[in-house]
Design a protein around this motif. Sequence first.
Motif, PDB file in Angstrom:
ATOM      1  N   GLY A 146      13.521 -29.309 -19.034  1.00 20.31           N
ATOM      2  CA  GLY A 146      14.590 -29.888 -19.457  1.00 20.31           C
ATOM      3  C   GLY A 146      14.268 -30.934 -20.872  1.00 20.31           C
ATOM      4  O   GLY A 146      15.126 -31.427 -21.144  1.00 20.31           O
ATOM      5  N   VAL A 147      13.078 -30.910 -21.287  1.00 20.88           N
ATOM      6  CA  VAL A 147      12.718 -31.677 -22.252  1.00 20.88           C
ATOM      7  C   VAL A 147      13.113 -31.206 -23.643  1.00 20.88           C
ATOM      8  O   VAL A 147      13.307 -30.251 -23.784  1.00 20.88           O
ATOM      9  CB  VAL A 147      11.256 -31.855 -22.268  1.00 20.88           C
ATOM     10  CG1 VAL A 147      10.563 -32.445 -23.499  1.00 20.88           C
ATOM     11  CG2 VAL A 147      10.640 -32.808 -20.889  1.00 20.88           C
ATOM     12  N   SER A 148      13.629 -32.395 -24.421  1.00 22.65           N
ATOM     13  CA  SER A 148      14.023 -32.065 -25.582  1.00 22.65           C
ATOM     14  C   SER A 148      13.296 -31.577 -26.581  1.00 22.65           C
ATOM     15  O   SER A 148      11.828 -31.745 -26.619  1.00 22.65           O
ATOM     16  CB  SER A 148      14.777 -33.452 -26.265  1.00 22.65           C
ATOM     17  OG  SER A 148      13.898 -34.387 -26.593  1.00 22.65           O
ATOM     18  N   ALA A 149      13.584 -31.133 -27.621  1.00 19.85           N
ATOM     19  CA  ALA A 149      12.630 -30.490 -28.803  1.00 19.85           C
ATOM     20  C   ALA A 149      11.896 -31.548 -29.675  1.00 19.85           C
ATOM     21  O   ALA A 149      10.707 -31.597 -29.884  1.00 19.85           O
ATOM     22  CB  ALA A 149      13.602 -29.641 -29.786  1.00 19.85           C
ATOM     23  N   ALA A 150      12.626 -32.859 -29.605  1.00 18.60           N
ATOM     24  CA  ALA A 150      11.914 -33.862 -30.293  1.00 18.60           C
ATOM     25  C   ALA A 150      10.792 -34.485 -29.458  1.00 18.60           C
ATOM     26  O   ALA A 150       9.892 -34.786 -29.915  1.00 18.60           O
ATOM     27  CB  ALA A 150      13.007 -34.875 -30.530  1.00 18.60           C
ATOM     28  N   ALA A 151      11.031 -34.406 -28.223  1.00 16.63           N
ATOM     29  CA  ALA A 151       9.916 -34.985 -27.256  1.00 16.63           C
ATOM     30  C   ALA A 151       8.639 -34.039 -27.385  1.00 16.63           C
ATOM     31  O   ALA A 151       7.551 -34.652 -27.295  1.00 16.63           O
ATOM     32  CB  ALA A 151      10.601 -35.151 -25.833  1.00 16.63           C
TER      33      ALA A 151
END
Length: 471
Positions: free
Chosen positions: A309-314
């Motif tokens: 569930g990690v964001s693209a930005a991360a």
Amino acid sequence: MPFDFQGKHVTVAGLGVSGVPAAKVLHGLGARVTVVNDGDDKRARAQAADLEALGVTVRLGDGATLPEGTELIVTAPGWKPDKPLFTAAHEAGVPVWGDVELAWRLRGRDGREAAPWLAVTGTNGKTTTVQMLASILKAAGLRTAAVGNIGVSLLDAVTGDEEYDVLAVELSSYQLHWAPSLRAHSAVVLNLAPDHLDWHGSMEAYAADKGRIYEGNRVACVYNVADKATEDLVREADVEEGCRAVGFTLGSPAPSQLGVVDGILVDRAFVEDRQKNAQELAEVTDVDPPAPHNIANALAAAGLARAFGVSAAAVRDGLRAFTPDAHRIAHVADVDGVAYVDDSKATNTHAAEASLAAYESIVWIAGGLAKGATFDELVTGAAKRLRGAVLIGADRALIREALARHAPEVPVVDLDRTDTGAMLQAVREAQRLARPGDTVLLAPACASMDMFTNYNKRGDAFAEAVRELGA
């Protein structure tokens, strides 16, 4: 049902980096611990004294006999399954766990919620991928650590005071063999090539142990589109309902894959309407170094992070923050227009193949202990990129003969010496063969122990020799 160690007679097989912590943890849980160890050297005696002071029994020089009354064996991962100790255990109905299995069983034992595991294995690239993954998870604000075959001990991670949201776990084939109940949140097999076959007995057994990482996965089984064997392992795995197969590729990704489009890492797996949509994650230039096999590592790490569930930005920020370990396709210096690159970690042909594919014109420094490997396929694939080759080490003749068969036009310097000073001569010979724009690449395709303590020392010797060139 949690395993009750109180009063249980547990035998720990092997001292060292996994055996000593396992013995201490088990003793602390109330088990009656006996450690058996094949060796009886100065280091083993010091470790034994430390454990005996706690009340642990240690038997040095006798790793073959099953101690009377043993109810469980916890083994160091490197101990081969055909050892007499395990034969005796099997006949007596005694279970055998590895340190990873022990760690898995101890999760959440203190009442805290057990942190899920994102697990990584493969013949090559495990450590880099796990480090990338940990960097991405940290960029997402998650409490995490790179553990397993790297960094923090798994036992320390699950029994220590530090609380984690998720763990990035590197697992070897040895560790997976002895971890029957491991069930990761999501996992990846990066690649498969013949390795450690003397331990596993066959390529089929080696692949099967790697494939254990997918058993019981909850969210995603990530595989390498370019390596069909990894996809086959996903197909064979018994996973939880709803767990998805997610591929990574250096090409344009299909739905349920991550890949590369016009220099951008993109996700078509963890997006809405993946038939039509894709999410940009990072640029190829955000990956250090941006060699093809390292881009593949980054995509695998991104796949596991996105499954959590990690964001693209991360993903982007984590890849930008990541710095690779030494001796992994590390640029040492440019001297007279020639780049010198240290990939001493390329200790087998599969790793060397990936390294050689990253450069257009190469003077290749190779050789060492072949560990039963053959080099025909490696040389055939790299022949057009080779300006020359400088061979060192005990088994260099095997590479020389492969070059003669498949790249006879490539000039070869065969250094008939295995002392550590040979590296300086090798670098000087490579300098003589190189032209401006070339890369002198240390990618030995062999182990280092014929000349150096380990691949780190070999890489250090290469870097020091390069520095002498530029002095």
